[in-house]
Design a protein around this motif. Structure first.
Motif, PDB file in Angstrom:
ATOM      1  N   PHE A  51       0.594  -1.327  -0.082  1.00 30.61           N
ATOM      2  CA  PHE A  51       0.060  -0.066  -0.033  1.00 30.61           C
ATOM      3  C   PHE A  51       0.739   1.285  -0.056  1.00 30.61           C
ATOM      4  O   PHE A  51       0.612   2.272  -0.624  1.00 30.61           O
ATOM      5  CB  PHE A  51      -1.025   0.020   1.098  1.00 30.61           C
ATOM      6  N   ILE A  52       1.919   1.386   0.972  1.00 28.58           N
ATOM      7  CA  ILE A  52       2.843   2.431   0.691  1.00 28.58           C
ATOM      8  C   ILE A  52       3.485   2.584  -0.703  1.00 28.58           C
ATOM      9  O   ILE A  52       3.366   3.799  -1.144  1.00 28.58           O
ATOM     10  CB  ILE A  52       4.035   2.248   1.996  1.00 28.58           C
ATOM     11  N   ALA A  53       3.888   1.494  -1.455  1.00 25.91           N
ATOM     12  CA  ALA A  53       4.321   1.627  -2.849  1.00 25.91           C
ATOM     13  C   ALA A  53       3.177   2.123  -3.480  1.00 25.91           C
ATOM     14  O   ALA A  53       3.503   3.078  -4.718  1.00 25.91           O
ATOM     15  CB  ALA A  53       4.966   0.271  -3.274  1.00 25.91           C
ATOM     16  N   PHE A  54       1.930   1.775  -3.505  1.00 27.99           N
ATOM     17  CA  PHE A  54       0.889   2.266  -4.300  1.00 27.99           C
ATOM     18  C   PHE A  54       0.757   3.835  -3.911  1.00 27.99           C
ATOM     19  O   PHE A  54       0.573   4.723  -4.963  1.00 27.99           O
ATOM     20  CB  PHE A  54      -0.556   1.549  -3.922  1.00 27.99           C
ATOM     21  N   TRP A  55       0.702   4.161  -2.745  1.00 31.97           N
ATOM     22  CA  TRP A  55       0.543   5.675  -2.296  1.00 31.97           C
ATOM     23  C   TRP A  55       1.462   6.232  -2.989  1.00 31.97           C
ATOM     24  O   TRP A  55       1.469   7.671  -3.747  1.00 31.97           O
ATOM     25  CB  TRP A  55       0.779   5.721  -0.927  1.00 31.97           C
ATOM     26  N   GLN A  56       2.821   5.953  -2.956  1.00 28.97           N
ATOM     27  CA  GLN A  56       4.042   6.675  -3.439  1.00 28.97           C
ATOM     28  C   GLN A  56       3.993   6.906  -4.875  1.00 28.97           C
ATOM     29  O   GLN A  56       4.299   7.774  -5.723  1.00 28.97           O
ATOM     30  CB  GLN A  56       5.212   6.252  -3.183  1.00 28.97           C
ATOM     31  N   ALA A  57       3.355   5.991  -5.565  1.00 32.94           N
ATOM     32  CA  ALA A  57       3.471   5.837  -7.219  1.00 32.94           C
ATOM     33  C   ALA A  57       1.884   6.552  -7.533  1.00 32.94           C
ATOM     34  O   ALA A  57       2.080   7.364  -8.887  1.00 32.94           O
ATOM     35  CB  ALA A  57       3.134   4.456  -7.811  1.00 32.94           C
ATOM     36  N   GLU A  58       0.785   6.499  -6.934  1.00 35.42           N
ATOM     37  CA  GLU A  58      -0.319   7.097  -7.378  1.00 35.42           C
ATOM     38  C   GLU A  58      -0.954   8.250  -6.843  1.00 35.42           C
ATOM     39  O   GLU A  58      -2.041   8.811  -7.378  1.00 35.42           O
ATOM     40  CB  GLU A  58      -1.413   5.718  -7.459  1.00 35.42           C
ATOM     41  N   ILE A  59      -0.673   8.417  -5.442  1.00 33.61           N
ATOM     42  CA  ILE A  59      -1.336   9.630  -4.896  1.00 33.61           C
ATOM     43  C   ILE A  59      -0.443  10.752  -4.876  1.00 33.61           C
ATOM     44  O   ILE A  59       0.692  10.696  -4.761  1.00 33.61           O
ATOM     45  CB  ILE A  59      -1.829   9.158  -3.360  1.00 33.61           C
TER      46      ILE A  59
END
Length: 89
Positions: A51-59
Motif C-alpha cells: 500500500f505504501i508503494a501504491f501511495w507513492q506511485a499513485e497519490i
C-alpha cells in the motif's frame, strides 16, 4: 472467495493499523492524516508495504511519515474446538 477474519488469524495474520501523515498537494505546509487497516503478516508486513508503494506511485500527496501497530488477536495454538451446550431456562 476471500478467507474470513478467523481463517486469516489462524494462519498467523494480525490486524495492522497504519496512520499516514502526508502533505496536501496544493498546500505543501499542511499535513493531513489517513488511517489504513488490514490483516497482515508481521514482521514483514507485505500488504502495508504494497500500500505504501501504491501511495507513492499513485497519490499526489507526498508522505511525511507512517506510524503503525500490529496486533495478533488469535494464534493457532490459542484455538480450541469446544463441543457442548449449556442451557439455562
Amino acid at each position: 472467495m476471500h478467507p474470513s477474519e478467523t481463517e486469516l488469524m489462524l494462519k498467523g495474520y494480525g490486524l495492522t493499523t497504519a496512520e499516514f501523515f502526508y502533505h496536501m498537494p496544493d498546500y505543501t505546509h499542511v499535513l493531513n492524516t489517513f488511517v489504513w487497516q488490514d490483516y497482515d503478516l508481521a514482521p514483514d508486513h507485505p500488504k502495508l508495504f504494497k500500500f505504501i508503494a501504491f501511495w507513492q506511485a499513485e497519490i499526489e500527496g507526498p508522505l511525511h511519515s507512517v506510524r503503525f501497530t500490529h496486533r495478533k488477536k488469535l494464534g493457532p495454538t490459542e484455538w480450541q474446538n469446544q463441543v457442548g451446550e449449556f442451557r439455562l431456562h
